[in-house]
Design an enzyme around this catalytic site. Structure first.
Site, mmCIF file in Angstrom:
data_model
loop_
_atom_site.group_PDB
_atom_site.id
_atom_site.type_symbol
_atom_site.label_atom_id
_atom_site.label_comp_id
_atom_site.label_asym_id
_atom_site.label_seq_id
_atom_site.Cartn_x
_atom_site.Cartn_y
_atom_site.Cartn_z
ATOM 1 N N LYS A 265 1.031 -1.215 0.271
ATOM 2 C CA LYS A 265 -0.092 0.007 -0.345
ATOM 3 C C LYS A 265 0.827 1.350 -0.016
ATOM 4 C CE LYS A 265 -4.028 -2.781 2.253
ATOM 5 N NZ LYS A 265 -4.560 -2.512 3.847
ATOM 6 N N ASP B 295 -11.444 2.444 3.833
ATOM 7 C CA ASP B 295 -11.347 1.157 3.824
ATOM 8 C C ASP B 295 -13.151 1.000 3.457
ATOM 9 O OD1 ASP B 295 -9.814 -0.850 3.724
ATOM 10 O OD2 ASP B 295 -9.750 -0.252 6.375
ATOM 11 N N GLN C 40 -5.212 -1.659 10.025
ATOM 12 C CA GLN C 40 -4.815 -2.167 9.188
ATOM 13 C C GLN C 40 -5.701 -3.497 9.994
ATOM 14 O OE1 GLN C 40 -3.762 -3.410 5.879
ATOM 15 N NE2 GLN C 40 -4.282 -5.535 6.333
#
Length: 281
Positions: A52, A119, A96
Site C-alpha cells: 500500500k 476502507d 490494518q
C-alpha cells in the site's frame, strides 16, 4: 475467454490517479495523504502495508505508516485516530486488519471520521452505500465492480450472484450491482442449492474462502466470474473458483493471484483521493 488482468487494469488506474494528483496539487497546493495504522507483526499485514505504501508513493500521495506493538492499549490507538481525524494533512485513515483480540474492531472503525474512512467500513458509509447515496466503498468490491464494468459496461438487467455475505465483500458488492440495475442474489453457507443459484447467473462473484468451490458445471456459458478467494493449499495459492475448468465455460475470469488483489490496493488510493476532494469543497 477473456482473462481479466487485474495487474494491468490496476496499473492503468494508478496512472490515471497519478495524473489526477498532479492536477490536485496544482489546484490546491497540497496533495492527498494516507495514514495507515499497523498493530503487531503479522507477516501478511506487514506485506500488505508495504504494498500500500509503495503504491501510494507511486501515484504521488503523502504516505505514512504508524506502527504499534501487538500489546498496545486500545485507548492509545483510539486517541491516535482522533488526532489524525483533526489533521488537515491526512485525507484518509486505514487501520490494518485483523486486530489483536484485546482491541475492539468496531470501536476502531467507528472512531475514524466517515469522511476519512478509506476502507468504507464506518456504519455511516455502509448506510449511505445501501441507500444509494455518495459514500466510500470498500476497496475489494469496488475493484471487482470496476473490472466487471471493463468487460460489460451495461449491466442493467443482468443476474448477479454473490457467494459470501460478508460486510467486507458480499454485501457491498451486492449494493454496487443493484445500483447498476442488476438482479442480485446473495448466497451463503445456508443456501440450499448453491449450484442452481450460480447456474442462473450472468455474473458470479466468489468470496467465501473455500478452495476451488465453483466448478465448471456451476457456471452457465459466457458468465463473468470474479474470484476474490485466496486460499493456501498443498498445490499453492488458489481461488474459490476452479480456474482451469471454469475458464472453458466463462466469458471472462479473474486469475488468482493477479486478479482482484492489485485492484484492491489501487482502489484504496482512489478512495484516498476522493476523500481529499470532498474535504476541499
Amino acid at each position: 475467454m477473456i482473462l481479466i488482468d487485474g495487474k494491468k487494469i490496476a496499473a492503468e488506474l494508478r496512472e490515471e490517479l497519478r495524473q489526477e494528483v498532479v492536477g490536485l496539487k496544482a489546484k490546491h497546493s497540497k496533495i492527498p495523504g494516507l495514514t495507515v495504522i499497523l498493530i503487531g507483526d503479522m507477516a501478511p499485514s506487514q506485506i500488505y502495508v508495504r504494498m500500500k505504501e509503495k503504491a501510494a508513493n507511486e501515484v504521488g500521495l503523502k504516505s505514512d505508516v504508524i506502527r504499534y506493538p501487538e500489546a498496545v492499549e486500545e485507548k492509545t490507538v483510539l486517541n491516535k485516530i482522533k488526532e489524525l481525524n483533526k489533521d488537515e494533512n491526512v485525507s484518509g485513515i486505514l487501520v490494518q486488519l485483523p486486530l489483536p483480540k484485546h482491541i475492539d474492531k468496531q470501536k476502531v472503525i467507528e472512531t475514524i471520521l466517515p469522511g476519512k474512512d478509506v476502507d468504507g467500513f464506518h456504519p455511516m458509509n455502509v448506510g449511505n452505500l445501501s441507500s444509494g447515496y455518495e459514500s466510500s466503498v470498500p476497496c475489494t468490491p469496488l475493484g471487482c465492480y470496476l473490472m466487471i464494468k471493463k468487460i460489460e459496461p451495461n449491466l442493467s438487467g443482468k443476474k448477479a450472484v454473490m457467494i459470501g455475505r460478508s460486510n467486507l465483500n458480499g454485501k457491498p458488492m451486492a449494493q454496487l450491482l443493484l445500483k447498476e440495475n442488476c438482479t442480485v442474489t446473495i448466497t451463503h453457507s445456508r443456501t440450499k442449492d448453491l449450484k442452481a443459484e450460480c447456474l442462473e447467473a450472468d455474473i458470479i462473484v466468489a468470496a467465501v474462502g473455500i478452495p476451488e468451490l465453483v466448478k465448471a458445471d456451476w457456471v452457465k456459458k459466457d458468465a463473468i466470474v470474479i474470484d476474490v478467494g485466496i486460499n493456501k493449499t498443498e498445490n499453492g495459492i488458489v481461488g474459490d473458483v476452479a480456474f482451469d475448468e471454469v475458464s472453458k465455460v466463462a466469458s471472462a475470469l479473474t486469475p488468482v493471484p493477479g486478479g482482484v488483489g492489485p485492484m484492491t490496493i489501487a482502489c484504496l488510493l482512489k478512495n484516498t483521493i476522493e476523500c481529499f476532494k470532498k474535504s476541499q469543497k
